[in-house]
Design an enzyme around this catalytic site. Sequence first.
Site, PDB file in Angstrom:
ATOM      1  N   GLU A  39      29.679  31.631  35.183  1.00  0.00           N
ATOM      2  CA  GLU A  39      30.322  32.708  34.235  1.00  0.00           C
ATOM      3  C   GLU A  39      31.767  32.309  34.483  1.00  0.00           C
ATOM      4  O   GLU A  39      32.495  32.405  35.713  1.00  0.00           O
ATOM      5  CB  GLU A  39      30.028  34.095  35.380  1.00  0.00           C
ATOM      6  CG  GLU A  39      30.877  35.249  34.543  1.00  0.00           C
ATOM      7  CD  GLU A  39      30.629  36.272  35.597  1.00  0.00           C
ATOM      8  OE1 GLU A  39      31.139  37.416  34.997  1.00  0.00           O
ATOM      9  OE2 GLU A  39      30.193  36.290  36.463  1.00  0.00           O
ATOM     10  N   GLU A  61      27.416  45.471  33.980  1.00  0.00           N
ATOM     11  CA  GLU A  61      28.128  45.144  35.378  1.00  0.00           C
ATOM     12  C   GLU A  61      29.330  45.729  35.124  1.00  0.00           C
ATOM     13  O   GLU A  61      30.296  45.274  34.649  1.00  0.00           O
ATOM     14  CB  GLU A  61      28.144  43.603  35.391  1.00  0.00           C
ATOM     15  CG  GLU A  61      28.820  43.410  36.972  1.00  0.00           C
ATOM     16  CD  GLU A  61      29.472  41.947  37.065  1.00  0.00           C
ATOM     17  OE1 GLU A  61      28.665  41.174  37.769  1.00  0.00           O
ATOM     18  OE2 GLU A  61      30.401  41.544  36.530  1.00  0.00           O
TER      19      GLU A  61
END
Length: 271
Positions: free
Chosen positions: A154, A248
């Site tokens: 990420e 998220e």
Amino acid sequence: MMKTAVTLCRVPEMAAGPFVFHDELPVAFAKAAACGFDAVELFFAGPDEVPVETIRELCQGHALGVAAIGSGAGMAKHGLSLTDPSQEKRAQALDFILGMVDYGGKLGAPVILGSMQGKWGGEVSRAQGLGFLAAALKHINEAAAKAGVPFLYEPLNRYETNLFNRLAPAAVFLEQHDLQNILLLADLFHMNIEEPDLAAALIEAGPRVGHVHWADSNRLAMGSGHTDSEAVIAALRGISYQRYVSAEIFTNGDPEAAARQTRESTRKFGI
């Protein structure tokens, strides 16, 4: 076809993080199912925290999959990163992630490398930091392939790392090091800070995109900020993305409302 997921966090040290549900797992799974999600994204303190069979039973009981498993507790709880100046700490970080990869493999779920990537600076030069990262990812790439799952790297915004902040340079790095089993996690919140054009960034990364964190520009549920979700979905469909869009996000104190708003924001696109 794209699928939806919602974050469940059971790490006290991450209680203030951008995760939707923090309840005991049976309650959290029930809420995720009631809100209409296809899967959950799990954040645990480590690979020995919750038995795999417990997760399998909860998934079966609520008709949910496991979209991904976060490794952030390695940093938040244990202070570990793959680019730490200490060789011993780097080894501990790698062992932690390899344990998570083994755990994820048993559930058919990829593990995410976010905060545990660390950063360069001080005793660690940029070249050293990238070298540490590449060396660790080589081991992780092999372990994830053996476990039968991809691994997710990420890119984070500039305030959280100085390794990779954008998708394209991260994709080039993965190609240069022949890390074919590692995909990119495209977090729309981080991308809103770093990418000039979210849709263009997704299209450029193309088949390297392996997971999406579906968050608005302010890291709340989609529809709360100024992200052009229509352009993002068009780009994902343009690259034939078939994996998860996962919430998220921060919830402003109302997790179920945030979860429902997230599902409404995906249903309008037929997801």
